[in-house]
Design a protein around this motif. Sequence first.
Motif, PDB file in Angstrom:
ATOM      1  N   GLY A  34      13.722  74.193  55.138  1.00 34.56           N
ATOM      2  CA  GLY A  34      13.413  75.260  56.075  1.00 34.56           C
ATOM      3  C   GLY A  34      14.599  75.590  56.965  1.00 34.56           C
ATOM      4  O   GLY A  34      15.347  74.705  57.389  1.00 34.56           O
ATOM      5  N   GLU A  35      14.734  76.868  57.251  1.00 32.77           N
ATOM      6  CA  GLU A  35      15.842  77.384  58.039  1.00 32.77           C
ATOM      7  C   GLU A  35      15.913  76.756  59.440  1.00 32.77           C
ATOM      8  O   GLU A  35      16.988  76.619  60.008  1.00 32.77           O
ATOM      9  CB  GLU A  35      15.674  78.899  58.141  1.00 32.77           C
ATOM     10  CG  GLU A  35      16.835  79.666  58.631  1.00 32.77           C
ATOM     11  CD  GLU A  35      16.631  81.166  58.539  1.00 32.77           C
ATOM     12  OE1 GLU A  35      17.644  81.863  58.472  1.00 32.77           O
ATOM     13  OE2 GLU A  35      15.470  81.648  58.541  1.00 32.77           O
ATOM     14  N   VAL A  36      14.776  76.355  60.002  1.00 36.82           N
ATOM     15  CA  VAL A  36      14.745  75.742  61.323  1.00 36.82           C
ATOM     16  C   VAL A  36      14.238  74.294  61.267  1.00 36.82           C
ATOM     17  O   VAL A  36      13.637  73.791  62.203  1.00 36.82           O
ATOM     18  CB  VAL A  36      13.912  76.587  62.332  1.00 36.82           C
ATOM     19  CG1 VAL A  36      14.583  77.911  62.596  1.00 36.82           C
ATOM     20  CG2 VAL A  36      12.483  76.779  61.856  1.00 36.82           C
ATOM     21  N   SER A  37      14.528  73.621  60.179  1.00 36.61           N
ATOM     22  CA  SER A  37      14.055  72.247  59.979  1.00 36.61           C
ATOM     23  C   SER A  37      14.840  71.223  60.795  1.00 36.61           C
ATOM     24  O   SER A  37      14.452  70.067  60.837  1.00 36.61           O
ATOM     25  CB  SER A  37      14.136  71.864  58.507  1.00 36.61           C
ATOM     26  OG  SER A  37      15.488  71.810  58.102  1.00 36.61           O
ATOM     27  N   THR A  38      15.919  71.604  61.404  1.00 37.40           N
ATOM     28  CA  THR A  38      16.851  70.762  62.159  1.00 37.40           C
ATOM     29  C   THR A  38      17.728  69.880  61.272  1.00 37.40           C
ATOM     30  O   THR A  38      18.506  69.078  61.782  1.00 37.40           O
ATOM     31  CB  THR A  38      16.179  69.871  63.239  1.00 37.40           C
ATOM     32  OG1 THR A  38      15.480  68.797  62.631  1.00 37.40           O
ATOM     33  CG2 THR A  38      15.272  70.682  64.152  1.00 37.40           C
ATOM     34  N   VAL A  39      17.624  70.027  59.952  1.00 38.08           N
ATOM     35  CA  VAL A  39      18.492  69.296  59.036  1.00 38.08           C
ATOM     36  C   VAL A  39      19.690  70.186  58.720  1.00 38.08           C
ATOM     37  O   VAL A  39      19.524  71.345  58.337  1.00 38.08           O
ATOM     38  CB  VAL A  39      17.747  68.914  57.738  1.00 38.08           C
ATOM     39  CG1 VAL A  39      18.686  68.258  56.752  1.00 38.08           C
ATOM     40  CG2 VAL A  39      16.571  67.997  58.053  1.00 38.08           C
ATOM     41  N   ALA A  70      12.794  81.139  58.029  1.00 35.54           N
ATOM     42  CA  ALA A  70      11.862  80.900  59.129  1.00 35.54           C
ATOM     43  C   ALA A  70      11.146  82.214  59.456  1.00 35.54           C
ATOM     44  O   ALA A  70      11.778  83.234  59.688  1.00 35.54           O
ATOM     45  CB  ALA A  70      12.601  80.382  60.350  1.00 35.54           C
ATOM     46  N   VAL A  71       9.827  82.159  59.460  1.00 38.71           N
ATOM     47  CA  VAL A  71       8.995  83.327  59.758  1.00 38.71           C
ATOM     48  C   VAL A  71       7.957  82.928  60.801  1.00 38.71           C
ATOM     49  O   VAL A  71       7.314  81.886  60.680  1.00 38.71           O
ATOM     50  CB  VAL A  71       8.277  83.843  58.484  1.00 38.71           C
ATOM     51  CG1 VAL A  71       7.329  84.982  58.807  1.00 38.71           C
ATOM     52  CG2 VAL A  71       9.286  84.267  57.424  1.00 38.71           C
ATOM     53  N   VAL A 101       5.179  80.211  60.990  1.00 38.38           N
ATOM     54  CA  VAL A 101       4.401  80.218  59.745  1.00 38.38           C
ATOM     55  C   VAL A 101       5.105  79.383  58.685  1.00 38.38           C
ATOM     56  O   VAL A 101       4.477  78.615  57.963  1.00 38.38           O
ATOM     57  CB  VAL A 101       4.221  81.666  59.220  1.00 38.38           C
ATOM     58  CG1 VAL A 101       3.526  81.684  57.875  1.00 38.38           C
ATOM     59  CG2 VAL A 101       3.480  82.519  60.218  1.00 38.38           C
ATOM     60  N   GLN A 102       6.407  79.543  58.579  1.00 37.42           N
ATOM     61  CA  GLN A 102       7.201  78.778  57.615  1.00 37.42           C
ATOM     62  C   GLN A 102       8.621  78.659  58.132  1.00 37.42           C
ATOM     63  O   GLN A 102       9.037  79.423  58.990  1.00 37.42           O
ATOM     64  CB  GLN A 102       7.204  79.447  56.245  1.00 37.42           C
ATOM     65  CG  GLN A 102       8.001  80.734  56.193  1.00 37.42           C
ATOM     66  CD  GLN A 102       8.094  81.330  54.802  1.00 37.42           C
ATOM     67  OE1 GLN A 102       7.146  81.256  54.033  1.00 37.42           O
ATOM     68  NE2 GLN A 102       9.231  81.912  54.484  1.00 37.42           N
ATOM     69  N   GLY A 103       9.320  77.665  57.596  1.00 34.57           N
ATOM     70  CA  GLY A 103      10.718  77.517  57.955  1.00 34.57           C
ATOM     71  C   GLY A 103      11.109  76.153  58.475  1.00 34.57           C
ATOM     72  O   GLY A 103      12.289  75.893  58.700  1.00 34.57           O
ATOM     73  N   ASN A 104      10.140  75.246  58.644  1.00 34.17           N
ATOM     74  CA  ASN A 104      10.495  73.888  59.066  1.00 34.17           C
ATOM     75  C   ASN A 104      10.198  72.863  57.969  1.00 34.17           C
ATOM     76  O   ASN A 104      10.225  71.669  58.208  1.00 34.17           O
ATOM     77  CB  ASN A 104       9.802  73.504  60.373  1.00 34.17           C
ATOM     78  CG  ASN A 104       8.300  73.443  60.265  1.00 34.17           C
ATOM     79  OD1 ASN A 104       7.720  73.900  59.276  1.00 34.17           O
ATOM     80  ND2 ASN A 104       7.656  72.904  61.276  1.00 34.17           N
ATOM     81  N   GLU A 105       9.960  73.352  56.749  1.00 35.21           N
ATOM     82  CA  GLU A 105       9.622  72.466  55.631  1.00 35.21           C
ATOM     83  C   GLU A 105      10.831  71.677  55.133  1.00 35.21           C
ATOM     84  O   GLU A 105      11.978  72.055  55.330  1.00 35.21           O
ATOM     85  CB  GLU A 105       9.083  73.284  54.430  1.00 35.21           C
ATOM     86  CG  GLU A 105       7.863  74.084  54.715  1.00 35.21           C
ATOM     87  CD  GLU A 105       8.147  75.485  55.221  1.00 35.21           C
ATOM     88  OE1 GLU A 105       7.215  76.290  55.193  1.00 35.21           O
ATOM     89  OE2 GLU A 105       9.282  75.784  55.642  1.00 35.21           O
ATOM     90  N   PHE A 106      10.510  70.601  54.462  1.00 34.88           N
ATOM     91  CA  PHE A 106      11.488  69.797  53.744  1.00 34.88           C
ATOM     92  C   PHE A 106      10.764  69.283  52.513  1.00 34.88           C
ATOM     93  O   PHE A 106       9.939  68.384  52.621  1.00 34.88           O
ATOM     94  CB  PHE A 106      11.974  68.637  54.619  1.00 34.88           C
ATOM     95  CG  PHE A 106      13.129  67.920  54.012  1.00 34.88           C
ATOM     96  CD1 PHE A 106      14.417  68.286  54.326  1.00 34.88           C
ATOM     97  CD2 PHE A 106      12.931  66.899  53.106  1.00 34.88           C
ATOM     98  CE1 PHE A 106      15.495  67.635  53.757  1.00 34.88           C
ATOM     99  CE2 PHE A 106      13.980  66.252  52.531  1.00 34.88           C
ATOM    100  CZ  PHE A 106      15.271  66.613  52.848  1.00 34.88           C
TER     101      PHE A 106
END
Length: 114
Positions: A34-39, A70-71, A101-106
């Motif tokens: 995810g774009e904002v996953s912090t990784v 990220a949305v 909604v999405q964007g923090n997945e790994f």
Amino acid sequence: MHELGVVFHIVDQLTQVAEENQVEKISAVTLQLGEVSTVIPDYLLDCWRWAADKRDLLRGAGMNIETIPAVSHCNGCGQDYGTVEHGKICPSCGSDQTWLVQGNEFIIKEIEAE
């Protein structure tokens, strides 16, 4: 740098999957990040190379990263919008009643075995 801990988790998961499926060598893994996953992808790749080459199962294995945008969703007007571009405030109505909604997945998406 939490990327090293993330890589250890990936290695553990890949080892478990390999054992369950009698796989002796993994040649590549594809992650959805995810774009904002912090990784941080570059740090993750550096940690991956170091950790993977220490194990026969993963030695030389590549890592591919696919970015999940990220949305955010606005409860005020019902619109979805790009989180990175606009942050917490909805660009359509100005509401701060929004949620990711999405964007923090790994996600481990795919494993290539030899």
